[in-house]
Write a protein that holds these residues in place. Structure first.
Motif, mmCIF file in Angstrom:
data_model
loop_
_atom_site.group_PDB
_atom_site.id
_atom_site.type_symbol
_atom_site.label_atom_id
_atom_site.label_comp_id
_atom_site.label_asym_id
_atom_site.label_seq_id
_atom_site.Cartn_x
_atom_site.Cartn_y
_atom_site.Cartn_z
ATOM 1 N N ALA A 1 0.836 -1.195 0.000
ATOM 2 C CA ALA A 1 0.000 0.000 0.000
ATOM 3 C C ALA A 1 0.873 1.247 0.000
ATOM 4 O O ALA A 1 1.729 1.415 0.866
ATOM 5 N N LEU A 2 0.639 2.117 -0.979
ATOM 6 C CA LEU A 2 1.393 3.363 -1.084
ATOM 7 C C LEU A 2 0.473 4.577 -1.151
ATOM 8 O O LEU A 2 0.937 5.710 -1.123
ATOM 9 N N ASP A 3 -0.825 4.312 -1.243
ATOM 10 C CA ASP A 3 -1.824 5.367 -1.169
ATOM 11 C C ASP A 3 -3.109 4.734 -0.651
ATOM 12 O O ASP A 3 -3.168 3.529 -0.394
ATOM 13 N N ARG A 4 -4.127 5.528 -0.462
ATOM 14 C CA ARG A 4 -5.375 5.011 0.130
ATOM 15 C C ARG A 4 -5.972 3.864 -0.662
ATOM 16 O O ARG A 4 -6.589 2.962 -0.091
ATOM 17 N N ARG A 5 -5.775 3.909 -1.991
ATOM 18 C CA ARG A 5 -6.362 2.850 -2.824
ATOM 19 C C ARG A 5 -5.784 1.487 -2.511
ATOM 20 O O ARG A 5 -6.406 0.459 -2.794
ATOM 21 N N GLY A 6 -4.585 1.463 -1.918
ATOM 22 C CA GLY A 6 -3.963 0.187 -1.605
ATOM 23 C C GLY A 6 -4.335 -0.380 -0.255
ATOM 24 O O GLY A 6 -3.910 -1.498 0.100
ATOM 25 N N LEU A 7 -5.129 0.342 0.523
ATOM 26 C CA LEU A 7 -5.511 -0.139 1.851
ATOM 27 C C LEU A 7 -6.539 -1.259 1.758
ATOM 28 O O LEU A 7 -7.359 -1.303 0.833
ATOM 29 N N ALA A 8 -6.530 -2.123 2.753
ATOM 30 C CA ALA A 8 -7.473 -3.244 2.800
ATOM 31 C C ALA A 8 -8.867 -2.796 3.235
ATOM 32 O O ALA A 8 -9.805 -3.601 3.203
ATOM 33 N N VAL A 9 -9.025 -1.549 3.659
ATOM 34 C CA VAL A 9 -10.332 -0.991 4.000
ATOM 35 C C VAL A 9 -10.468 0.362 3.311
ATOM 36 O O VAL A 9 -9.470 0.981 2.925
ATOM 37 N N ASP A 10 -11.716 0.821 3.192
ATOM 38 C CA ASP A 10 -11.943 2.152 2.635
ATOM 39 C C ASP A 10 -12.931 2.910 3.507
ATOM 40 O O ASP A 10 -13.337 2.440 4.576
ATOM 41 N N GLY A 11 -13.327 4.081 3.059
ATOM 42 C CA GLY A 11 -14.221 4.905 3.854
ATOM 43 C C GLY A 11 -15.549 4.244 4.125
ATOM 44 O O GLY A 11 -16.111 4.383 5.228
ATOM 45 N N ALA A 12 -16.081 3.523 3.129
ATOM 46 C CA ALA A 12 -17.359 2.832 3.324
ATOM 47 C C ALA A 12 -17.257 1.792 4.433
ATOM 48 O O ALA A 12 -18.203 1.597 5.216
ATOM 49 N N ASP A 13 -16.108 1.103 4.520
ATOM 50 C CA ASP A 13 -15.905 0.116 5.588
ATOM 51 C C ASP A 13 -15.935 0.796 6.955
ATOM 52 O O ASP A 13 -16.537 0.269 7.914
ATOM 53 N N LEU A 14 -15.296 1.941 7.077
ATOM 54 C CA LEU A 14 -15.262 2.636 8.359
ATOM 55 C C LEU A 14 -16.652 3.108 8.763
ATOM 56 O O LEU A 14 -17.039 3.019 9.937
ATOM 57 N N ALA B 1 4.508 1.910 7.079
ATOM 58 C CA ALA B 1 5.541 1.537 8.045
ATOM 59 C C ALA B 1 5.726 0.032 8.118
ATOM 60 O O ALA B 1 6.855 -0.468 8.214
ATOM 61 N N ASP B 2 4.622 -0.728 8.035
ATOM 62 C CA ASP B 2 4.698 -2.188 8.102
ATOM 63 C C ASP B 2 3.595 -2.771 7.239
ATOM 64 O O ASP B 2 2.428 -2.828 7.654
ATOM 65 N N PRO B 3 3.901 -3.224 6.034
ATOM 66 C CA PRO B 3 2.884 -3.766 5.131
ATOM 67 C C PRO B 3 2.101 -4.923 5.724
ATOM 68 O O PRO B 3 0.958 -5.178 5.298
ATOM 69 N N ALA B 4 2.683 -5.623 6.730
ATOM 70 C CA ALA B 4 1.959 -6.734 7.349
ATOM 71 C C ALA B 4 0.704 -6.263 8.061
ATOM 72 O O ALA B 4 -0.224 -7.057 8.307
ATOM 73 N N ASP B 5 0.637 -4.983 8.420
ATOM 74 C CA ASP B 5 -0.549 -4.456 9.096
ATOM 75 C C ASP B 5 -1.692 -4.154 8.136
ATOM 76 O O ASP B 5 -2.798 -3.819 8.587
ATOM 77 N N ASN B 6 -1.441 -4.265 6.840
ATOM 78 C CA ASN B 6 -2.468 -3.919 5.860
ATOM 79 C C ASN B 6 -3.418 -5.091 5.619
ATOM 80 O O ASN B 6 -3.488 -5.667 4.537
ATOM 81 N N THR B 7 -4.140 -5.462 6.698
ATOM 82 C CA THR B 7 -5.224 -6.447 6.592
ATOM 83 C C THR B 7 -6.491 -5.809 7.125
ATOM 84 O O THR B 7 -6.443 -4.870 7.937
ATOM 85 N N ARG B 8 -7.605 -6.308 6.699
ATOM 86 C CA ARG B 8 -8.879 -5.725 7.110
ATOM 87 C C ARG B 8 -9.023 -5.757 8.633
ATOM 88 O O ARG B 8 -9.393 -4.755 9.257
ATOM 89 N N GLU B 9 -8.710 -6.907 9.235
ATOM 90 C CA GLU B 9 -8.879 -7.063 10.679
ATOM 91 C C GLU B 9 -8.002 -6.083 11.445
ATOM 92 O O GLU B 9 -8.475 -5.391 12.360
#
Length: 423
Positions: free
Chosen positions: A361-374, A399-407
């Motif tokens: 993930a290098l921008d918001r589009r790469g996150l495992a969640v988005d605004g609708a999820d929140l 900082a840590d790509p391993a944290d980029n999970t939905r949970e």
């Protein structure tokens, strides 16, 4: 006639042909059914008939009069003489024609010695140079561009007239100047034209922020100043876009110079570049890209950067800008008298490519969640808080790509949301 014949005589590629005739526009239209005449300058658009050439413009011989705005004739008078038509041209190398008169043999019409000037490498105004430039002030900028593109030397009286009449370019529209600048940046060595602009006095009128670079000291190449550095950088750039960025990249240095340093010149320069390009009515998307390049061009890299630091660099610059930024840095290095990649640039390129290939993930589009999820999972209302939380989550994932999970991201988001609206 004109530039097409000039290029043919100089053994250069001919991209289009200028055609002129003693026939009035209505007569030309009657000869070519389907042709179109929708202007006051005697030019008829003729379909060449599917031969791959497309629309051909045929113009009635003219004699321009009353140049009221230093750019266009206030009125046009049609004529019957090719010689009179050529008399209104800008430079002798463009005042050449080839054709046939009724009942005659083909002949070269060259009343001002343009063919000889082309052979000897001279760019000379037709007739009285000041008069030509008062008729159309853009001719002075065009003279500089043609001299560079055709490897011609501007004849002394013509060059002196440019210096005397330089102030007239203030009457030109930004769009027309932008067209000439674009063509200058497409020449093999744009510095030739840019130096002519400075030497002739045109640069100070057109772009005083660039003219202010002359005399600003640089600790780069002995005996050369900031303007010399800029021109070297422009020549070293690989595309017209990067050449434009190189031309403007140090625009902020004169205003920020103090004790031999230029602190924050990239910030000041980005603002000046935006105004520069707005004055030229530059397309907004390209303008914004150039401004971003200038704002980011002072990045520094050391091999001790962590992978997270490389990811933060990518996120800050924007992946869409990376390659152009590296190309600008290469040109800047050459303009400073260094090899293109003396400062770890090649290593940074490789590390950036590795991160891009890893799919992190290098921008918001790469996150495992988005605004609708929140909104759905945390019960948050739409608003600025959602954006702030997503930015914090992105920092975490970079900082840590391993944290980029939905949970994990939802757990962190709940913690941030619990801190309240100012989280």
């Amino acid at each position: 006639m004109g530039g097409s014949l000039r290029d043919l005589l100089a053994d250069r590629p001919v991209h289009d042909w200028d055609l002129a005739t003693s026939a009035l526009p209505e007569q030309t239209r009657s000869l070519f059914p389907g042709s179109v005449y929708e202007n006051e300058f005697g030019t008829v658009d003729v379909d060449s008939g599917g031969d791959g050439i497309g629309i051909v413009q045929v113009t009635t011989f003219r004699a321009d009069h009353d140049y009221a705005d230093f750019r266009r004739p206030h009125r046009v008078e049609f004529g019957e003489s090719i010689e009179r038509d050529l008399a209104r041209r800008d430079f002798t190398v463009n005042a050449i024609a080839w054709g046939v008169e009724p009942g005659g043999a083909p002949r070269l019409v060259d009343p001002y010695g343009g063919r000889d000037d082309l052979a000897t490498g001279v760019l000379r105004a037709v007739g009285d140079a000041p008069t030509r430039f008062r008729e159309d002030a853009l001719r002075m900028v065009r003279a500089v561009r043609l001299a560079a593109a055709l490897e011609l030397t501007i004849e002394p009286d013509t060059l002196a007239a440019i210096g005397r009449e330089a102030e007239l370019v203030r009457h030109l529209s930004g769009e027309r100047i932008a067209q000439e600048l674009t063509r200058i940046l497409e020449t093999p060595r744009p510095s030739v034209a840019l130096r002519l602009l400075e030497d002739s006095g045109l640069l100070a009128v057109l772009w005083p922020d660039l003219a202010a670079q002359r005399g600003v000291p640089q600790n780069k190449i002995v005996g050369e100043d900031l303007w010399d550095h800029t021109l070297r950088s422009v020549d070293a750039a690989s595309t017209p876009r990067i050449r434009l960025a190189a031309l403007l990249h140090d625009l902020g240095k004169p205003a920020t110079m103090a004790d031999g340093r230029f602190v924050g010149h990239e910030i000041v320069g980005a603002d000046l570049a935006r105004r520069f390009l707005d004055d030229l009515r530059w397309p907004h998307a390209e303008r914004d890209r150039i401004v971003r390049l200038i704002r980011q061009h002072m990045f520094g890299y050391v091999p001790t950067w962590s992978d997270a630091a490389v990811r933060r660099f990518i996120a800050k610059v924007g992946r869409d800008l990376l390659e152009d930024l590296f190309l600008l840095r290469e040109a800047d290095n050459v303009g400073s008298g260094r090899p293109p990649e003396p400062d770890g640039l090649a290593e940074l390129r490789r590390r950036v490519e590795a991160q891009l290939s890893a799919g992190v993930a290098l921008d918001r589009r790469g996150l495992a969640v988005d605004g609708a999820d929140l909104i759905r999972e945390l019960g948050l209302p739409p608003g600025p808080l959602i954006g702030r939380i997503l930015d914090r989550l992105l920092e975490r994932a970079i900082a840590d790509p391993a944290d980029n999970t939905r949970e994990r991201l939802l757990r962190v988001a709940r913690s941030i949301a619990a801190q309240g609206p100012t989280a």
